[in-house]
Design a protein around this motif. Structure first.
Motif, PDB file in Angstrom:
ATOM      1  N   ILE A 218      31.252  32.438  35.508  1.00  0.00           N
ATOM      2  CA  ILE A 218      32.586  33.070  35.449  1.00  0.00           C
ATOM      3  C   ILE A 218      33.480  32.321  36.426  1.00  0.00           C
ATOM      4  N   LEU A 219      34.639  31.930  35.938  1.00  0.00           N
ATOM      5  CA  LEU A 219      35.525  31.085  36.746  1.00  0.00           C
ATOM      6  C   LEU A 219      36.469  31.980  37.553  1.00  0.00           C
ATOM      7  N   VAL A 220      36.419  31.775  38.868  1.00  0.00           N
ATOM      8  CA  VAL A 220      37.226  32.601  39.787  1.00  0.00           C
ATOM      9  C   VAL A 220      37.860  31.660  40.791  1.00  0.00           C
ATOM     10  N   GLU A 221      39.107  31.940  41.179  1.00  0.00           N
ATOM     11  CA  GLU A 221      39.686  31.128  42.264  1.00  0.00           C
ATOM     12  C   GLU A 221      40.269  32.038  43.340  1.00  0.00           C
ATOM     13  N   GLY A 222      40.231  31.543  44.565  1.00  0.00           N
ATOM     14  CA  GLY A 222      40.881  32.261  45.685  1.00  0.00           C
ATOM     15  C   GLY A 222      40.055  33.343  46.328  1.00  0.00           C
ATOM     16  N   GLY A 223      38.740  33.406  46.006  1.00  0.00           N
ATOM     17  CA  GLY A 223      37.905  34.479  46.572  1.00  0.00           C
ATOM     18  C   GLY A 223      37.420  34.171  47.982  1.00  0.00           C
ATOM     19  N   ASP A 224      36.869  35.203  48.637  1.00  0.00           N
ATOM     20  CA  ASP A 224      36.407  35.061  50.029  1.00  0.00           C
ATOM     21  C   ASP A 224      35.092  34.307  50.160  1.00  0.00           C
ATOM     22  N   GLY A 225      34.335  34.204  49.046  1.00  0.00           N
ATOM     23  CA  GLY A 225      33.008  33.568  49.118  1.00  0.00           C
ATOM     24  C   GLY A 225      33.130  32.067  49.336  1.00  0.00           C
ATOM     25  N   PRO A 226      32.014  31.423  49.755  1.00  0.00           N
ATOM     26  CA  PRO A 226      32.040  29.986  50.023  1.00  0.00           C
ATOM     27  C   PRO A 226      32.430  29.175  48.782  1.00  0.00           C
ATOM     28  N   ASP A 227      32.127  29.728  47.591  1.00  0.00           N
ATOM     29  CA  ASP A 227      32.454  29.012  46.358  1.00  0.00           C
ATOM     30  C   ASP A 227      33.816  29.427  45.800  1.00  0.00           C
ATOM     31  N   GLY A 228      34.593  30.159  46.596  1.00  0.00           N
ATOM     32  CA  GLY A 228      35.925  30.600  46.130  1.00  0.00           C
ATOM     33  C   GLY A 228      35.857  31.807  45.217  1.00  0.00           C
ATOM     34  N   LYS A 229      34.655  32.418  45.111  1.00  0.00           N
ATOM     35  CA  LYS A 229      34.526  33.600  44.251  1.00  0.00           C
ATOM     36  C   LYS A 229      34.495  34.855  45.129  1.00  0.00           C
ATOM     37  N   GLY A 230      34.279  36.005  44.485  1.00  0.00           N
ATOM     38  CA  GLY A 230      34.109  37.249  45.237  1.00  0.00           C
ATOM     39  C   GLY A 230      35.421  37.916  45.580  1.00  0.00           C
ATOM     40  N   PRO A 231      35.355  38.959  46.437  1.00  0.00           N
ATOM     41  CA  PRO A 231      36.522  39.782  46.771  1.00  0.00           C
ATOM     42  C   PRO A 231      37.743  38.945  47.134  1.00  0.00           C
ATOM     43  N   GLY A 256      21.327  45.259  31.066  1.00  0.00           N
ATOM     44  CA  GLY A 256      20.136  44.463  31.348  1.00  0.00           C
ATOM     45  C   GLY A 256      20.474  43.281  32.240  1.00  0.00           C
ATOM     46  N   TRP A 257      21.599  42.628  31.944  1.00  0.00           N
ATOM     47  CA  TRP A 257      21.975  41.449  32.729  1.00  0.00           C
ATOM     48  C   TRP A 257      23.259  41.700  33.513  1.00  0.00           C
ATOM     49  N   ALA A 258      23.615  42.973  33.686  1.00  0.00           N
ATOM     50  CA  ALA A 258      24.908  43.306  34.293  1.00  0.00           C
ATOM     51  C   ALA A 258      25.040  42.731  35.692  1.00  0.00           C
ATOM     52  N   SER A 259      23.961  42.806  36.488  1.00  0.00           N
ATOM     53  CA  SER A 259      24.096  42.336  37.870  1.00  0.00           C
ATOM     54  C   SER A 259      24.152  40.809  37.912  1.00  0.00           C
ATOM     55  N   ILE A 260      23.460  40.142  36.993  1.00  0.00           N
ATOM     56  CA  ILE A 260      23.477  38.670  36.960  1.00  0.00           C
ATOM     57  C   ILE A 260      24.870  38.182  36.565  1.00  0.00           C
ATOM     58  N   ILE A 261      25.439  38.807  35.549  1.00  0.00           N
ATOM     59  CA  ILE A 261      26.782  38.395  35.092  1.00  0.00           C
ATOM     60  C   ILE A 261      27.816  38.673  36.195  1.00  0.00           C
ATOM     61  N   SER A 262      27.732  39.837  36.832  1.00  0.00           N
ATOM     62  CA  SER A 262      28.711  40.150  37.878  1.00  0.00           C
ATOM     63  C   SER A 262      28.581  39.198  39.057  1.00  0.00           C
ATOM     64  N   ALA A 263      27.335  38.821  39.370  1.00  0.00           N
ATOM     65  CA  ALA A 263      27.132  37.884  40.483  1.00  0.00           C
ATOM     66  C   ALA A 263      27.829  36.548  40.198  1.00  0.00           C
ATOM     67  N   MET A 264      27.974  36.196  38.920  1.00  0.00           N
ATOM     68  CA  MET A 264      28.671  34.937  38.573  1.00  0.00           C
ATOM     69  C   MET A 264      30.127  34.968  39.035  1.00  0.00           C
ATOM     70  N   ALA A 265      30.685  36.192  39.166  1.00  0.00           N
ATOM     71  CA  ALA A 265      32.075  36.304  39.648  1.00  0.00           C
ATOM     72  C   ALA A 265      32.103  36.569  41.150  1.00  0.00           C
ATOM     73  N   GLY A 266      30.916  36.654  41.752  1.00  0.00           N
ATOM     74  CA  GLY A 266      30.854  36.961  43.191  1.00  0.00           C
ATOM     75  C   GLY A 266      30.934  38.454  43.466  1.00  0.00           C
ATOM     76  N   VAL A 267      30.626  39.279  42.443  1.00  0.00           N
ATOM     77  CA  VAL A 267      30.662  40.743  42.614  1.00  0.00           C
ATOM     78  C   VAL A 267      29.228  41.263  42.630  1.00  0.00           C
ATOM     79  N   ARG A 268      28.841  41.916  43.729  1.00  0.00           N
ATOM     80  CA  ARG A 268      27.475  42.448  43.822  1.00  0.00           C
ATOM     81  C   ARG A 268      27.453  43.885  43.324  1.00  0.00           C
ATOM     82  N   LEU A 269      26.474  44.197  42.486  1.00  0.00           N
ATOM     83  CA  LEU A 269      26.359  45.557  41.948  1.00  0.00           C
ATOM     84  C   LEU A 269      25.093  46.219  42.480  1.00  0.00           C
ATOM     85  N   PRO A 270      25.148  47.515  42.800  1.00  0.00           N
ATOM     86  CA  PRO A 270      23.952  48.220  43.274  1.00  0.00           C
ATOM     87  C   PRO A 270      23.072  48.650  42.099  1.00  0.00           C
ATOM     88  N   ILE A 271      22.467  47.665  41.438  1.00  0.00           N
ATOM     89  CA  ILE A 271      21.741  47.946  40.193  1.00  0.00           C
ATOM     90  C   ILE A 271      20.341  47.350  40.265  1.00  0.00           C
TER      91      ILE A 271
END
Ligand code: PYC
Length: 433
Positions: A218-231, A256-271
């Motif tokens: 998932i392509l994200v720009e401007g995030g807080d993570g080292p790769d520019g993803k996340g919050p 089934g893959w919800a946490s893996i897909i969300s992690a691609m955007a830098g979003v961690r899910l409690p799943i």
């Protein structure tokens, strides 16, 4: 009354109709195939009932049609085609009850809305109680349900026996039935047809469904993570096995893959993800008029229109992405079913299968905005995903179209885990987990 004499015309015999139907080459396709474009207004990941319903309501209710639904496999091949097709709204929390009540209303009008025979069977739903504490939970649920005008009440063993004569309601059994939560509007619906109906409906509005198209990033720009993803970041599109797609809105509708897909955007899910197994018997004459659930005995069972018994149990007690069936499950299932219905002891099990359930800490879903702008979630459905498909699609579409979280979705926000506003729905799970 005039009696029919002679043979039916060969032209209309069942054999002729079947053979013509099978050979006919001009059936219109229910949904089309398209080249992947390089930009859409909305990309939905997951062509199950949630993704397809979201696409359908975006188009039907809000006129947003430049939408792609992507799936790494085939349409409805995940939890939407692997569940036991039970629908109900007798939940434990007021938030859950209101949400599923709307879903049941949409299931009720679906045949007309989508012009497809979804075989909705409002046959009633019984959750058995074998202990005083289970009975207490049923009373609690019945009170919450009644306050929201849901048809749901606690009944005694005699009434249970009248409704479902094949259940052993004698007080001398190992796990005597002390009562049940009876929910007449609950029932079953043909799950594949629900998927197909939404797919065909969305396609008719111009939505594109891309099967066998895997999202690899998932392509994200401007995030807080080292790769520019996340919050703090903003979604710009997705990378797929068919090429990159630009989009301002990307919705994770996977199970089934919800946490893996969300992690691609830098979003961690409690799943955590667990398999849920199910099984079906050979068909027999109709004898089970309602859906029967026993939380204590870890089993739910209903009879299909073809006469098969469809069973499920609790999720496997370990986290894995494997969907293998196990002998442990079959043995436990058979022994528990026979405690409830000794009369089925000679029926043969035909097959078993599993799906994946994304379990959250409070057994409620995660829906709506995430800390990454434009990246939305409709995930974490545990064992309740299929029955929530229509309302989730309707409400997610409204959120995307208006940019405002609808009231029905508010309790299920990603934020609730940080704010401590959990929606504890474990007490309404079909079986104890
Ligand atoms: O919550 O009714 C339910 C259910 C049935 C199968 C899995 N969950």
């Amino acid at each position: 009354m005039p009696r029919f004499k002679g043979k039916p015309s060969a032209k209309y015999s069942a054999a002729a109709l079947i053979s013509k139907g099978i050979r006919r080459t001009s059936w219109p396709r229910a949904w089309g195939e398209h080249e992947l474009e390089n930009r859409y207004d909305v990309v939905i990941i997951g062509a199950g009932v949630h993704g397809l319903a979201t696409a359908y309501y975006l188009a039907a209710n809000h006129g947003i049609t430049k939408v792609a639904v992507l799936d790494k496999s085939y349409l409805g091949g995940g939890g939407s085609g692997r569940n036991t097709a039970i629908v109900r709204s007798n939940y434990l929390t007021p938030e859950g009850v209101a949400f599923y009540d709307r879903s049941l209303a949409l299931y009720n009008s679906m045949a007309q809305d989508l012009n497809i025979n979804v075989m909705f069977s409002e046959r009633g739903h019984l959750t058995l109680a074998h202990t005083d504490s289970a009975l207490r939970t049923m009373r609690w649920r019945a009170e919450v349900n009644k306050l929201q005008k849901i048809d749901s009440e606690v009944i005694g063993p005699d009434k249970v026996g009248e409704l479902v004569p094949s259940l052993d309601v004698r007080p001398t059994t190992r796990y005597p039935i002390l009562g049940a939560l009876y929910h007449p509007p609950g029932g079953t619906i043909r799950h594949d047809t629900v998927n197909w109906g939404y797919a065909r409906g969305a396609d008719a509005f111009g939505v594109q469904i891309h099967q066998r198209t895997t999202v690899v990033d998932i392509l994200v720009e401007g995030g807080d993570g080292p790769d520019g993803k996340g919050p703090g970041g903003r979604v710009t599109g997705v990378k797929t096995t068919g090429g990159d797609i630009a989009a301002d809105v990307v919705v994770n509708c996977t199970a089934g893959w919800a946490s893996i897909i969300s992690a691609m955007a830098g979003v961690r899910l409690p799943i955590t993800t667990h398999p849920l197994q199910a099984a079906v018997t050979e068909p027999v004459k109709t004898f089970l008029p309602a859906v029967v659930v026993s939380g204590s005995l870890h089993v739910y069972v209903s009879q299909t229109d073809r006469g098969e018994l469809v069973f499920g149990a609790s999720v496997d007690p370990f986290a894995t992405y494997s969907m293998r069936g196990s002998l442990d499950f079959t043995e436990e299932l058979a022994s528990h079913v026979l405690e409830l219905m000794p009369g089925v002891s000679r029926m043969r099990l035909l097959r078993q299968w599993a799906g994946l359930c994304d379990m959250t800490p409070d057994y409620s879903p995660v829906m709506g905005f995430t800390p990454v702008e434009g990246f939305l979630c409709d995930v974490g459905w545990g064992t309740y995903g299929f029955k929530a498909g229509p309302v989730s699609g309707e409400q997610m579409a409204e959120l995307i179209a208006t940019g405002t979280t609808p009231t029905l979705l508010e309790p299920f926000s990603y934020r609730r885990f940080a704010d401590g506003n959990l929606v504890g729905e474990k007490g309404a799970a079909a079986v104890g987990h």
